[in-house]
Motif scaffolding. Structure first.
Motif, PDB file in Angstrom:
ATOM      1  N   ALA A 118       0.829  -1.203   0.000  1.00 11.43           N
ATOM      2  CA  ALA A 118       0.000   0.000   0.000  1.00 11.43           C
ATOM      3  C   ALA A 118       0.867   1.259   0.000  1.00 11.43           C
ATOM      4  O   ALA A 118       2.051   1.216   0.340  1.00 11.43           O
ATOM      5  N   GLU A 119       0.243   2.372  -0.372  1.00 11.74           N
ATOM      6  CA  GLU A 119       0.913   3.665  -0.280  1.00 11.74           C
ATOM      7  C   GLU A 119       1.188   4.001   1.184  1.00 11.74           C
ATOM      8  O   GLU A 119       0.394   3.623   2.059  1.00 11.74           O
ATOM      9  N   PRO A 120       2.265   4.703   1.477  1.00 13.63           N
ATOM     10  CA  PRO A 120       2.525   5.093   2.873  1.00 13.63           C
ATOM     11  C   PRO A 120       1.387   5.956   3.432  1.00 13.63           C
ATOM     12  O   PRO A 120       0.789   6.750   2.716  1.00 13.63           O
ATOM     13  N   THR A 121       1.086   5.765   4.702  1.00 12.13           N
ATOM     14  CA  THR A 121       0.094   6.579   5.396  1.00 12.13           C
ATOM     15  C   THR A 121       0.827   7.599   6.257  1.00 12.13           C
ATOM     16  O   THR A 121       1.961   7.370   6.686  1.00 12.13           O
ATOM     17  N   THR A 122       0.186   8.726   6.506  1.00 13.37           N
ATOM     18  CA  THR A 122       0.826   9.827   7.217  1.00 13.37           C
ATOM     19  C   THR A 122      -0.056  10.314   8.354  1.00 13.37           C
ATOM     20  O   THR A 122      -1.262  10.412   8.206  1.00 13.37           O
TER      21      THR A 122
END
Length: 143
Positions: A118-122
């Motif tokens: 998955a795309e990185p979460t922030t």
């Protein structure tokens, strides 16, 4: 508002870094010493300074200590310590945060996490000088 401290953990070429900044700070170092990584870390946080907008990170932003992709970090964080004068128009309205910024004892911490699929979460949070979250304050919306 003045940036007076930067803490970086597992961002690009930086494993761990904490530096205090003066009103005029010069960054000097050897090639591949982390100068560009430091400036990118600061830039990622400041570029996202719009209400509700989070900094975006990519896999290459997560520190990799060796050539093995499996050794790449799964989280990173950047904390910007801030200080302001009482007449600064960017001073937040939140009473506790305002008091801490005036004393140079507050920071904006951005933490990013990644998984392999998955795309990185922030996440964004205001922290006190000890790194503890300041309750009742919502990330970038306070600036």
């Amino acid at each position: 508002m003045q940036l007076d401290r930067v803490e970086v953990l597992d961002f690009r070429g930086i494993d761990r870094l904490a530096i205090d900044l003066d009103p005029l700070t010069t960054i000097i170092g050897e090639p591949d010493g982390g100068k560009s990584s430091l400036l990118r870390a600061i830039g990622r946080v400041l570029d996202a300074h719009e209400p509700g907008k989070q900094p975006r990170y990519e896999v290459a932003d997560f520190h990799r200590p060796g050539d093995d992709e499996a050794s790449r970090a799964t989280s990173l964080s950047v904390t910007l310590g801030l200080r302001a004068d009482a007449d600064d128009p960017l001073l937040p309205d939140h009473e506790r945060l305002r008091d801490l910024v005036l004393k140079g004892r507050a920071g904006l911490r951005i933490t990013a996490h990644r998984t392999t699929d998955a795309e990185p979460t922030t996440e964004t949070e205001w922290v006190d000088h000890a790194g503890e979250p300041i309750k009742g304050v919502d990330g970038f919306n306070m600036l």
